[in-house]
Structures are given as structure tokens and as C-alpha cells.
Design a protein around this motif. Structure first.
Motif, short mmCIF file in Angstrom:
data_model
loop_
_atom_site.label_atom_id
_atom_site.label_comp_id
_atom_site.label_asym_id
_atom_site.label_seq_id
_atom_site.Cartn_x
_atom_site.Cartn_y
_atom_site.Cartn_z
N LEU A 292 0.82 -1.22 0.00
CA LEU A 292 0.00 0.00 0.00
C LEU A 292 0.85 1.27 0.00
O LEU A 292 0.31 2.37 0.07
CB LEU A 292 -0.94 -0.01 1.22
CG LEU A 292 -2.01 -1.09 1.22
CD1 LEU A 292 -2.72 -1.13 2.58
CD2 LEU A 292 -3.01 -0.90 0.10
N GLU A 293 2.18 1.09 -0.07
CA GLU A 293 3.13 2.21 -0.07
C GLU A 293 3.01 3.06 1.19
O GLU A 293 3.02 4.28 1.14
CB GLU A 293 2.95 3.06 -1.34
CG GLU A 293 3.16 2.26 -2.62
CD GLU A 293 2.86 3.08 -3.87
OE1 GLU A 293 3.61 4.03 -4.13
OE2 GLU A 293 1.85 2.75 -4.56
N LEU A 294 2.92 2.36 2.30
CA LEU A 294 2.83 3.02 3.60
C LEU A 294 3.94 2.53 4.52
O LEU A 294 4.38 1.39 4.44
CB LEU A 294 1.47 2.71 4.26
CG LEU A 294 0.23 3.34 3.63
CD1 LEU A 294 -1.02 2.77 4.28
CD2 LEU A 294 0.26 4.86 3.77
N GLU A 295 4.36 3.44 5.41
CA GLU A 295 5.34 3.08 6.42
C GLU A 295 4.66 2.31 7.55
O GLU A 295 3.46 2.48 7.81
CB GLU A 295 5.99 4.35 6.99
CG GLU A 295 6.77 5.17 5.97
CD GLU A 295 8.02 4.48 5.49
OE1 GLU A 295 8.63 3.73 6.30
OE2 GLU A 295 8.38 4.65 4.31
N TRP A 296 5.45 1.49 8.22
CA TRP A 296 4.97 0.83 9.45
C TRP A 296 4.58 1.89 10.47
O TRP A 296 5.26 2.92 10.61
CB TRP A 296 6.07 -0.06 10.01
CG TRP A 296 5.75 -0.62 11.37
CD1 TRP A 296 6.11 -0.09 12.58
CD2 TRP A 296 4.99 -1.79 11.68
NE1 TRP A 296 5.64 -0.86 13.61
CE2 TRP A 296 4.95 -1.92 13.08
CE3 TRP A 296 4.36 -2.75 10.88
CZ2 TRP A 296 4.29 -2.97 13.72
CZ3 TRP A 296 3.69 -3.79 11.51
CH2 TRP A 296 3.66 -3.89 12.90
N ASP A 297 3.48 1.68 11.17
CA ASP A 297 3.09 2.54 12.28
C ASP A 297 2.79 1.66 13.48
O ASP A 297 2.06 0.67 13.33
CB ASP A 297 1.85 3.37 11.91
CG ASP A 297 1.57 4.46 12.93
OD1 ASP A 297 1.10 4.12 14.04
OD2 ASP A 297 1.83 5.63 12.63
N PRO A 298 3.33 1.97 14.66
CA PRO A 298 3.13 1.11 15.83
C PRO A 298 1.65 0.88 16.16
O PRO A 298 1.31 -0.11 16.80
CB PRO A 298 3.84 1.86 16.96
CG PRO A 298 4.80 2.77 16.29
CD PRO A 298 4.19 3.13 14.97
N ALA A 299 0.78 1.77 15.71
CA ALA A 299 -0.65 1.65 16.03
C ALA A 299 -1.24 0.35 15.48
O ALA A 299 -2.17 -0.20 16.07
CB ALA A 299 -1.42 2.85 15.48
N VAL A 300 -0.71 -0.14 14.37
CA VAL A 300 -1.31 -1.34 13.77
C VAL A 300 -1.11 -2.56 14.66
O VAL A 300 -1.89 -3.51 14.61
CB VAL A 300 -0.79 -1.63 12.35
CG1 VAL A 300 -1.13 -0.49 11.40
CG2 VAL A 300 0.70 -1.91 12.35
N ALA A 301 -0.05 -2.55 15.48
CA ALA A 301 0.20 -3.68 16.38
C ALA A 301 -0.83 -3.73 17.50
O ALA A 301 -1.02 -4.78 18.13
CB ALA A 301 1.61 -3.61 16.95
#
Length: 359
Positions: A292-301
Motif C-alpha cells: 500500500l506504499e505506507l510506512e509501518w506505524d506502531p498503532a497497527v500492532a
């Protein structure tokens, strides 16, 4: 029924024996239709949790039988969805695609991403993970694409000869439908999750050529079993889940069309395997975000906390996706192996083609 509510609470507290005893004291023949259906499915869940597959399957069968006989459900024509799938399949060919009018491509900024797959394959879990990302806005099983496609006079035939003006008008109808459920302001991307929109991949390609598709896969037997075990709100597609045989037949029809769509169309898609996602959450989620051309974000965890904040999720998976990752549903079908003998010939090609096994 208060007994049904109490039994569900007992199941969630791990008191399955008490819940079973409570519900088996109720005579399904004298219970109100809807209550009898709910009790049968709940007993199925309880026996499944107790690892008593034969009794669980018997109660799921009873629940589906009662649901099929329910007056409001008898009026629903399961063939409607089957016929629609057949119509898309019949039109989709290299020859038909060659007759398509040329459309000016819309701005890539207008392209949503779609989560598709056979029901009960992990699409809700996937959507909830993405919903936790601050740069995404997700839709959970809303009739947005249907709202657009029902405006076409003879779908899917009329896809071929659209004008730019017609296509733009239909896209506007789609985004108007989306706007009823999520805020379209700002630069957040749209993720539209509706599993059985998998049959409309050709429409996604026609109207949103820059769209990204996330195909969620799970062992075909687990997907089919979970649909059969689920007390769905019944419509023309879900009316095909009253028997394991009908469920498998729908699976074959839907997934064959997907394979054809992937072969003939320039689809930009990424496969998420449910089994891999629950085994290695971060690695698989990073792959999905990269797509999706997105950076990892801790919120998804911490997607489960976000799901609880959202309140009610309109899918049968609500209780599961508000918990942390669990493994108990992985390869559940193996406990029901005997019941799969009748549908093995239909599902076996997909088990092999999708990289699974009968072991």
C-alpha cells in the motif's frame, strides 16, 4: 431467551459444560423460530469448543436447517448471487475486453484499495489491522460498490461501452456512498472491505485502474467450514451456506472467477494468507503496508484496542478481532475431516493450487 444470553457468557468464560447443559434443557421444537436457530448454532459453537466435532456438526446442521426453513429466509433466492457470478464469468474473456471503449484514467488519488476474499477467510482481521493505521480509512462491509453497479442498466455487459462522462458519474455515486460511512476529507486513503466483491474485480479494474486489491486467503476447507458454522444475516449470497455442499459449490464458482480475473486483467493485488498473518503478524503486516506504499506505524500492532474503541463491527468476527491474535481457528477443518469427504472432489484443486494440503 435469557438462557441463551447466559450460555454465551458462560462460553466466553470457559464454562462450556454448564452452557451445554443449560441449552440442552430447552426443546428446540417448542422454542420460537429465531431463538431455536440461535440455540442450535450456539450449541454447535459450544461442542466445537469442547472438541466434540460430531455433535458440533450435528447442531450446526440443525441450525442451518432451521434457518433455511425460517419464513423470511425462504423468500430469499440464493440463485440471485450465483446468477450474477455466472453473468460476470460468462462475459469475462479476452474477446470481450477487446471491445471495451477507451476511458481517460481518473486521478490515482481517487483509487481506493479493496479487501476481497471468500467470507470467513480473515478479511475482517485484515481490515481491522489497516483501520488502526492513521493514514487509512476503512469501510467494513458496506454496499458502496453495489450502489454504483446497480446504476448500470445491464451489468456486466454495459461495462464495455462506457463514456468518460458515464464513468465519472458512476465514480461519483461510489464516493457519495463511501461518504455516508467515512470522512472523505484530508489525505487518508480508502480501504473498502467486502469479501464477495471479489466477483467484481473486473469492475474495480474498469472504474479504478490504479486500485490496489488485497486478496485474503485461508485454507479452502477452513473458509467453507467457518461459513457453514456461522449464523449469518441471510441474503442471496449467504443463503448458499445452509449446507457444506452448497458452500463448497459457491467457493468453486467464486474462486474460479477470481483466478480468471487475475489471469485476464491487469490487477494489482497482494495476497495475505490468514495462516501466515497469525503466525508472523509483524512481517506479514509490513508486507501488506509496503504494498500500500505506507510506512509501518506502531498503532497497527494494537489493532484490537482500536477495534474495541470503534464499537460494533458489522461482521460475525467482531468478538474475535477485538481480541489479540489467536491460533485456535487455524486448520479447524481437520477435526471435521469426515464431513469433508462429500466436498473433497470440488475443493481439492483449490487446496493444491493455493498451496495447502489435506494432511
Amino acid at each position: 431467551s435469557l438462557h441463551l444470553i447466559a450460555a454465551k457468557c458462560e462460553r466466553r468464560e470457559g464454562e462450556t459444560e454448564s452452557a451445554i447443559e443449560r441449552l440442552q434443557r430447552i426443546d428446540l421444537a417448542t422454542a420460537r423460530d429465531i431463538i431455536a436457530i440461535d440455540i442450535a448454532f450456539e450449541l454447535g459453537q459450544l461442542f466445537d469448543k469442547s472438541d466434540e466435532a460430531q455433535q458440533a456438526f450435528a447442531y450446526f446442521s440443525k441450525g442451518n436447517q432451521l434457518s433455511q426453513q425460517f419464513p423470511a429466509h425462504r423468500e430469499i433466492n440464493k440463485a440471485e448471487f450465483l446468477n450474477l457470478t455466472d453473468a460476470v464469468d460468462a462475459h469475462l474473456s479476452e474477446e470481450w475486453l477487446a471491445t471495451w471503449s477507451n476511458l481517460s484514467p481518473p486521478s490515482d488519488a481517487l483509487a481506493p484499495a479493496f479487501i476481497v476474499g471468500f467470507p470467513r477467510s480473515g478479511t475482517t482481521l485484515t481490515e481491522q489491522i489497516l483501520a488502526a493505521h492513521p493514514k487509512l480509512r476503512t469501510l467494513d462491509e458496506k454496499p458502496t460498490l453495489d450502489t454504483m453497479l446497480t446504476q448500470l442498466p445491464s451489468y456486466p455487459n454495459s461495462l464495455a461501452h462506457l463514456s468518460d462522462a458515464q464513468a465519472a458519474e458512476l465514480r461519483a455515486i461510489y464516493f457519495s456512498a463511501v461518504g455516508e460511512f467515512i470522512d472523505l476529507e484530508g489525505d487518508a486513503r480508502i480501504i473498502d472491505k467486502m469479501p464477495l466483491n471479489i466477483i467484481h474485480a473486473v469492475s474495480m479494474q474498469r472504474f479504478f485502474p490504479a486500485a490496489k486489491l488485497i486478496l485474503v486467503m485461508r485454507h479452502p476447507c477452513d473458509s467453507c467450514l467457518s461459513c457453514f458454522m456461522q449464523n449469518f444475516v441471510v441474503n442471496s449470497s449467504m443463503a448458499n451456506f445452509f449446507s457444506l455442499e452448497d458452500t463448497a459449490a459457491l467457493y468453486v464458482k467464486v474462486m474460479r472467477l477470481w483466478q480468471k480475473s487475475a489471469r485476464l486483467l491487469a490487477l494489482n493485488y497482494h495476497i495475505v494468507r490468514y495462516e501466515d498473518l497469525i503466525a508472523d503478524f509483524e512481517s506479514e503486516t509490513r508486507k501488506m503496508l509496503n504494498f500500500l506504499e505506507l510506512e509501518w506505524d506502531p498503532a497497527v500492532a494494537d489493532y484490537a484496542a482500536k477495534a474495541r474503541q470503534r464499537g460494533k463491527i458489522d461482521t460475525p468476527s467482531y468478538h474475535q478481532v477485538t481480541q489479540d491474535i489467536y491460533q485456535s481457528a487455524k486448520f479447524r477443518w481437520k477435526r471435521y475431516r469426515d464431513q469433508f469427504e462429500s466436498v473433497k472432489p470440488a475443493l481439492e484443486p483449490f487446496v493444491e493450487e493455493f498451496g495447502y494440503s489435506w494432511d
